[in-house]
Design a protein around this motif. Sequence first.
Motif, PDB file in Angstrom:
ATOM      1  N   GLY A 153      44.548  36.831  41.536  1.00 50.60           N
ATOM      2  CA  GLY A 153      43.130  37.088  41.730  1.00 50.60           C
ATOM      3  C   GLY A 153      42.749  35.538  42.246  1.00 50.60           C
ATOM      4  O   GLY A 153      41.952  35.457  43.219  1.00 50.60           O
ATOM      5  N   MET A 154      43.283  34.425  41.723  1.00 51.69           N
ATOM      6  CA  MET A 154      42.685  33.103  41.840  1.00 51.69           C
ATOM      7  C   MET A 154      43.413  32.882  43.550  1.00 51.69           C
ATOM      8  O   MET A 154      42.595  32.085  44.145  1.00 51.69           O
ATOM      9  CB  MET A 154      43.132  32.372  40.759  1.00 51.69           C
ATOM     10  N   ALA A 155      44.542  33.231  43.746  1.00 48.16           N
ATOM     11  CA  ALA A 155      44.963  33.042  44.945  1.00 48.16           C
ATOM     12  C   ALA A 155      44.388  33.721  46.003  1.00 48.16           C
ATOM     13  O   ALA A 155      43.975  33.161  47.240  1.00 48.16           O
ATOM     14  CB  ALA A 155      46.444  33.366  44.903  1.00 48.16           C
ATOM     15  N   VAL A 156      43.993  35.060  45.910  1.00 49.84           N
ATOM     16  CA  VAL A 156      43.077  35.749  46.856  1.00 49.84           C
ATOM     17  C   VAL A 156      41.695  34.934  47.073  1.00 49.84           C
ATOM     18  O   VAL A 156      41.367  34.761  48.196  1.00 49.84           O
ATOM     19  CB  VAL A 156      42.841  37.086  46.193  1.00 49.84           C
ATOM     20  N   ARG A 157      41.109  34.353  45.847  1.00 42.44           N
ATOM     21  CA  ARG A 157      39.853  33.751  46.113  1.00 42.44           C
ATOM     22  C   ARG A 157      39.858  32.533  47.114  1.00 42.44           C
ATOM     23  O   ARG A 157      39.193  32.165  47.706  1.00 42.44           O
ATOM     24  CB  ARG A 157      39.351  33.388  44.759  1.00 42.44           C
ATOM     25  N   ARG A 158      41.014  31.867  46.858  1.00 42.69           N
ATOM     26  CA  ARG A 158      41.361  30.870  47.501  1.00 42.69           C
ATOM     27  C   ARG A 158      41.901  31.006  49.057  1.00 42.69           C
ATOM     28  O   ARG A 158      41.131  30.388  50.099  1.00 42.69           O
ATOM     29  CB  ARG A 158      42.472  29.993  46.750  1.00 42.69           C
ATOM     30  N   PHE A 159      42.756  32.055  49.219  1.00 42.44           N
ATOM     31  CA  PHE A 159      43.423  32.241  50.473  1.00 42.44           C
ATOM     32  C   PHE A 159      43.000  33.418  51.099  1.00 42.44           C
ATOM     33  O   PHE A 159      43.609  33.741  52.227  1.00 42.44           O
ATOM     34  CB  PHE A 159      45.066  31.907  50.446  1.00 42.44           C
ATOM     35  N   GLY A 160      42.495  34.530  50.446  1.00 45.71           N
ATOM     36  CA  GLY A 160      42.341  35.687  50.892  1.00 45.71           C
ATOM     37  C   GLY A 160      43.320  36.746  50.698  1.00 45.71           C
ATOM     38  O   GLY A 160      44.170  36.540  49.988  1.00 45.71           O
ATOM     39  N   LEU A 161      43.409  37.644  51.741  1.00 53.52           N
ATOM     40  CA  LEU A 161      44.263  38.818  51.505  1.00 53.52           C
ATOM     41  C   LEU A 161      45.688  38.515  51.563  1.00 53.52           C
ATOM     42  O   LEU A 161      46.527  39.025  51.499  1.00 53.52           O
ATOM     43  CB  LEU A 161      43.743  40.252  52.069  1.00 53.52           C
TER      44      LEU A 161
END
Length: 192
Positions: free
Chosen positions: A174-182
């Motif tokens: 979830g943190m990676a999605v927050r930073r880089f998107g899908l």
Amino acid sequence: MYFTETASLHEIEKLMKMIPNFSPRGHGMICGEERETETISLFKALAGIRYPPFQRRLRQYSKESEMNPMDYRNEKHQVVFENTIRKKNRKDYALMSAFYLLTADYMLWQSVRQCVVDNIIRFEEIRLQGLNENSYTLFCAAKDLYLGTDCLTISDLADTTLIPPKIFGLICNGMAVRRFGLSAIHLTGGSK
């Protein structure tokens, strides 16, 4: 925390809290390439967190999940997530990360989904009932990533007795999605 009362005013308040002349987090270019086409490793995505216990746990998790990377909690999570974001603003990384975490738990999603209107999650209207501690942890992480609150700390995430490995992996995703998107997760399965 908002000082306004309606969702439309919350959006304006969010804009007012932003630092002028800076692009929103998660909407940038790195090394001249957009992140939309490239997949990201969890370790690379979260390397900026300089808390040694968290980094140790992340390295351990990365080693353990190297042979079996986890993009979704299960197939049901993937289906519900993909159905949820079908008509949503995929460029709103905060929204995508919150949906990723909220759809990871069926009971949590059932409690939350009626408070989603268009591209807004109305956390102030959510009433949680009958959830276990893992569901509540996912809820807190989603709220933190979407609103910028501080329900969970990095030391909480580093604590193996507080947050189980599977939930830790979901929160890191979830943190990676927050930073880089899908691009941080695969929408059609596969491995990182």
